[in-house]
Design a protein around this motif. Structure first.
Motif, PDB file in Angstrom:
ATOM      1  N   GLY A 159       0.829  -1.192   0.000  1.00  0.00           N
ATOM      2  CA  GLY A 159       0.000   0.000   0.000  1.00  0.00           C
ATOM      3  C   GLY A 159       0.869   1.248   0.000  1.00  0.00           C
ATOM      4  O   GLY A 159       1.881   1.295   0.713  1.00  0.00           O
ATOM      5  N   ILE A 160       0.495   2.239  -0.795  1.00  0.00           N
ATOM      6  CA  ILE A 160       1.243   3.490  -0.879  1.00  0.00           C
ATOM      7  C   ILE A 160       0.324   4.628  -0.445  1.00  0.00           C
ATOM      8  O   ILE A 160      -0.778   4.791  -0.980  1.00  0.00           O
ATOM      9  N   ALA A 161       0.766   5.403   0.538  1.00  0.00           N
ATOM     10  CA  ALA A 161       0.004   6.562   1.011  1.00  0.00           C
ATOM     11  C   ALA A 161       0.930   7.763   1.072  1.00  0.00           C
ATOM     12  O   ALA A 161       2.115   7.634   1.422  1.00  0.00           O
ATOM     13  N   ALA A 162       0.409   8.932   0.728  1.00  0.00           N
ATOM     14  CA  ALA A 162       1.213  10.153   0.742  1.00  0.00           C
ATOM     15  C   ALA A 162       1.799  10.390   2.126  1.00  0.00           C
ATOM     16  O   ALA A 162       1.109  10.282   3.135  1.00  0.00           O
ATOM     17  N   GLY A 163       3.100  10.684   2.147  1.00  0.00           N
ATOM     18  CA  GLY A 163       3.770  11.003   3.403  1.00  0.00           C
ATOM     19  C   GLY A 163       4.178   9.804   4.235  1.00  0.00           C
ATOM     20  O   GLY A 163       4.773   9.970   5.303  1.00  0.00           O
ATOM     21  N   MET A 164       3.888   8.582   3.776  1.00  0.00           N
ATOM     22  CA  MET A 164       4.227   7.377   4.536  1.00  0.00           C
ATOM     23  C   MET A 164       5.341   6.617   3.804  1.00  0.00           C
ATOM     24  O   MET A 164       5.084   5.929   2.812  1.00  0.00           O
TER      25      MET A 164
END
Length: 226
Positions: free
Chosen positions: A113-118
């Motif tokens: 999973g890719i999330a902004a800022g992580m």
């Protein structure tokens, strides 16, 4: 002979889309580069719009390579739900998600999973870590040194890279004693260490735990403090 591409992003919506690095815009430019035989060694793709990502590769020795992915945070302070993504690596290896503590096995492609800022951090190794072996005494007196060794149990004949082991001691009540905790570099997957046991330490059965930071493999050894 060089070639150039001129984009005409006069439309405000197109400009905003380009700045955000939308999947469509990135796909267009990736296609242009692929046409010229230029492909990135690490790829990040998804069914939905992913945040633009910076990819960092370091290490790159014969035993292990690290890949860091930093998704850009377009809206500071906003927590976003991770979107499904596929990460492709240049070569097959034993892939470990270091931050999320997941072993993906022997592969050159993983789903995450890719999330902004992580940020994400992956280790791609030439060997699989089966566990950790500890050699330590069964008892030690207060005021003495607890001497022990620990090493990785790996598959194949490869020489391990340098790892970092977290060493912990838990008292007879099962509570970790922070004064004894230490992060230690295990050269080629092995270490020898000693811990001075306090003169007024609690008597009873203690637990020595060694954790490998990359793979989250761990081992425990119980000993008696007299």
């Amino acid at each position: 002979k060089s070639k150039s591409v001129v984009d005409d992003l006069d439309d405000p919506d197109q400009v905003a889309s380009a700045r955000l690095g939308s999947t469509a815009i990135r796909g267009f430019y990736n296609g242009l580069l692929k046409n010229q035989g230029i492909t990135p060694p690490v790829t990040v793709s998804g069914q939905y719009d992913l945040p633009p990502c910076s990819v960092y590769r370091f290490g790159g020795n014969e035993a292990v390579e690290y890949v860091g992915i930093l998704p850009v945070h377009s809206t500071p302070g906003e927590i976003q739900k991770p979107d499904p993504a596929t990460v492709g690596f240049p070569d097959k290896g034993y892939v470990y998600d270091v931050r999320d503590k997941i072993a993906h096995g022997f592969t050159d492609e993983i789903h995450t999973g890719i999330a902004a800022g992580m940020p994400k951090l992956f280790a791609i190794m030439k060997y699989d870590v089966k566990g950790i072996e500890i050699e330590a005494p069964k008892q030690v007196k207060r005021g003495e040194l607890l001497r022990f060794s620990a090493g990785l149990n790996i598959s194949g004949d490869s020489t391990p890279a340098d790892h970092v082991f977290v060493v912990e001691l838990s008292n007879p009540d099962g509570k970790k004693v922070s004064a004894y905790q230490k992060d230690i570099v295990a050269k080629k997957g092995k270490l020898r260490h000693q811990i001075p046991v306090a003169l007024n330490e609690a008597k009873g059965i203690w637990t020595l735990t060694v954790i490998d930071v990359i793979t989250n493999q761990r081992a425990a050894h119980q000993f008696t403090v007299k």
